[in-house]
Design a protein around this motif. Sequence first.
Motif, mmCIF file in Angstrom:
data_model
loop_
_atom_site.group_PDB
_atom_site.id
_atom_site.type_symbol
_atom_site.label_atom_id
_atom_site.label_comp_id
_atom_site.label_asym_id
_atom_site.label_seq_id
_atom_site.Cartn_x
_atom_site.Cartn_y
_atom_site.Cartn_z
ATOM 1 N N PRO A 1 -4.217 3.893 3.415
ATOM 2 C CA PRO A 1 -4.775 3.639 4.747
ATOM 3 C C PRO A 1 -4.329 4.665 5.802
ATOM 4 N N THR B 1 -12.963 1.757 1.475
ATOM 5 C CA THR B 1 -11.901 0.841 1.032
ATOM 6 C C THR B 1 -11.445 -0.075 2.155
ATOM 7 N N TRP B 2 -11.265 0.467 3.360
ATOM 8 C CA TRP B 2 -10.609 -0.293 4.434
ATOM 9 C C TRP B 2 -11.571 -1.025 5.343
ATOM 10 N N CYS B 3 -12.845 -1.042 4.995
ATOM 11 C CA CYS B 3 -13.800 -1.893 5.709
ATOM 12 C C CYS B 3 -13.590 -3.320 5.211
ATOM 13 N N PRO B 4 -13.253 -4.263 6.105
ATOM 14 C CA PRO B 4 -12.975 -5.628 5.634
ATOM 15 C C PRO B 4 -14.163 -6.274 4.936
ATOM 16 N N VAL B 5 -15.386 -5.799 5.217
ATOM 17 C CA VAL B 5 -16.541 -6.364 4.525
ATOM 18 C C VAL B 5 -17.157 -5.355 3.553
ATOM 19 N N GLY C 1 -13.758 -2.446 0.382
ATOM 20 C CA GLY C 1 -13.114 -3.610 0.987
ATOM 21 C C GLY C 1 -11.914 -4.146 0.227
ATOM 22 N N THR C 2 -11.418 -3.423 -0.760
ATOM 23 C CA THR C 2 -10.250 -3.922 -1.480
ATOM 24 C C THR C 2 -9.335 -2.803 -1.975
ATOM 25 N N TYR C 3 -8.042 -3.065 -1.934
ATOM 26 C CA TYR C 3 -7.013 -2.098 -2.313
ATOM 27 C C TYR C 3 -5.856 -2.875 -2.922
ATOM 28 N N ARG C 4 -5.430 -2.482 -4.123
ATOM 29 C CA ARG C 4 -4.261 -3.128 -4.725
ATOM 30 C C ARG C 4 -3.393 -2.065 -5.396
ATOM 31 N N ALA D 1 0.847 -1.199 0.000
ATOM 32 C CA ALA D 1 0.000 0.000 0.000
ATOM 33 C C ALA D 1 0.881 1.247 0.000
#
Lengths: 285, 381
Positions: B79, B351-355, B60-63, B37
């Motif tokens: 983040p 983005t940073w919510c795991p769900v 819920g996803t970051y690449r 990240a």
Amino acid sequence: MTAGKATHGEPPAGSRPKLAVWKFSSCDGCQLSLLDCEDELLEVAEAIEIAYFLEATRAVVEGPYDLSLVEGSITTPDELERIHQVREASHRVVTIGACATAGGIQALRNFTDVEEYMSVVYAHPSFISTLDTATPVSDHVEVDFELRGCPINKIQLLEVISAHLNERRPEVPGHSVCTECKLRLNVCVMVASGTPCLGPVTHAGCGALCPTFSRGCYGCFGPMETPNTESLEASMEALGLGDPDIVRMFRTYNAWAPAFRDHSRLVELRMSEPAASPTGREDPA
Amino acid sequence: MANGLRAVIDVDGLDEVITRLRVQGFSTIGPTCRDGAIVYDEIEATGELPRGWADDQDAGTYRLVRRDDEALFGYAVGPHSWKQYLHPPGELLFEVRRDGGGFVIEERPEPKSRYAFIGVRACELAAIGVQDRVLVESEHPAGGYSVRRGEAFLLAVDCGEPGGSCFCVSMGTGPGVSSGFDLALTELMSGEHRFLVRVGSDAGAAVLGEVASREATGEDLAEARRVVEMAGARMGRHLDTDGLPVLLAENLEHPRWDDVARRCLTCTNCTLVCPTCFCSTVEDLTTLDGQRAQRWQRWDSCFTLGFSELHGSPVRHSTRGRYRQWLTHKLGTWWEQFGESGCVGCGRCITWCPVGIDMTAEVAALRRPGVDASANPEEVR
């Protein structure tokens, strides 16, 4: 085991309070955490009399004890009797570790048939005297405080002892491992790498050890205060985990902790009923 | 005062800016790649910036993904936020030692570094402003924050590459930087790799004055405008803010709260990545002999049970109650309390919510009439 009934109230002036460390079914790792307090151990011994701690010394000071640390789960008829004696002899009982607070890895037996296990494992099963289940101490006697972890975190153990000595509540928050991860400014392994992680449903205490080294959380500290295992499972499925993987993730050191136990059973039930809806819950979207 | 002055520098010039700031005693903090990240950390040169990297973000996803150019700021926010420096995760407030029957409060350690933040986005400048309103411009200013904030040098950058979770246009905070900076850059990639620099303060003018630059041409200015306009047209998300505080206040029993509560993990990630969430708790630690104690301030979150604990028991037991508290405060009651929105549209919470809970989708759902708005009246907490 030394006798003596605990009387509530302050110890006599000038004397140090007495500490006892008890072992039930366990690997000894948690009580070893006390010996691991190398730098602080002398300070501990100055503040509290280590009265009963067989892993450290054979010298035994008679009870009653002000603070009893109890390691291990209750797995034999003998232990069932002994835990009541410990309770009787202790002013305050603190269970330490996943075994004492949730039954430990040995609670995997609770999901199966112990007789069958014994016949496979032991040459002479008739010599074995055991209970059908491995259960947490709180199932049998009143517990004043539960310290989580497999093993426990020694800094948290010192905090519990310090809080006891200073008559305050231990600073041991029940929120998720995610909070610890964010306090450490870690990058979320689940969001950024797609690594399955139990952090969102797991009790803090380890300092987010595994995610700090880019691994998913294994749930060593058991369920956090308000675990939403169903929602996390949906994300795990999206990351490619199947039902057997999910069951295995929830069935480790804290397999018998209610939130983890109930969820793994739910998934298992689903697996045995292939006709039911594929996820057993509504699609959130 | 040279505010509003525009000049052009190249990558070497930006390196020189960083060097000048370091010579002045600033810790230069900027974006850099780590653990998959783009995070904020101390950097000493442009070589440590995420050159040629972009980020692919959604709920819920970051690449991290490669760009087809060598842009230094070709990504959205990650983040981290500047909050971690100005309002750090843990801060020792004071220490006391026992003294006879009483105790003595010991001097608080001086707040550490002077920070220069490199690459502050428009949404992040807005977020710093929001925290200023709470932590500085209040009846009880936060000492450590106020000092660090007062000394901070802000090198902002216009956003040219919004992420999939971004909605700063909806919140009126970006993508272009308009005020509250010392220096502001627009990264220009057509032709020569260069930066249009705007001056926002005397401190900024002084730094720029020590660096080789040339005057901005009409072409530079036109390209900078295009970069910001194009970014504004490529927002990943949209939030309809029309009448939002009233909408939220009138829908406290909307069934959508139950729906989101089934998904919410109460893990606290959204609040801890949020650049405006300011809540903290205090932890008192004692030595074993009871002779010394420390009081620490630590980030807290309205998603923990302890957060709403009053005289022995939390008042917001349900996940529904906690999510609703967070969203209605962030987008609604923040207006009453601080005169603005608590959300700047950076998209981190999405983005940073795991769900992958998406507040823009939650608000959109709240705008649709609930099927049974009076369901579960006992679950109001």
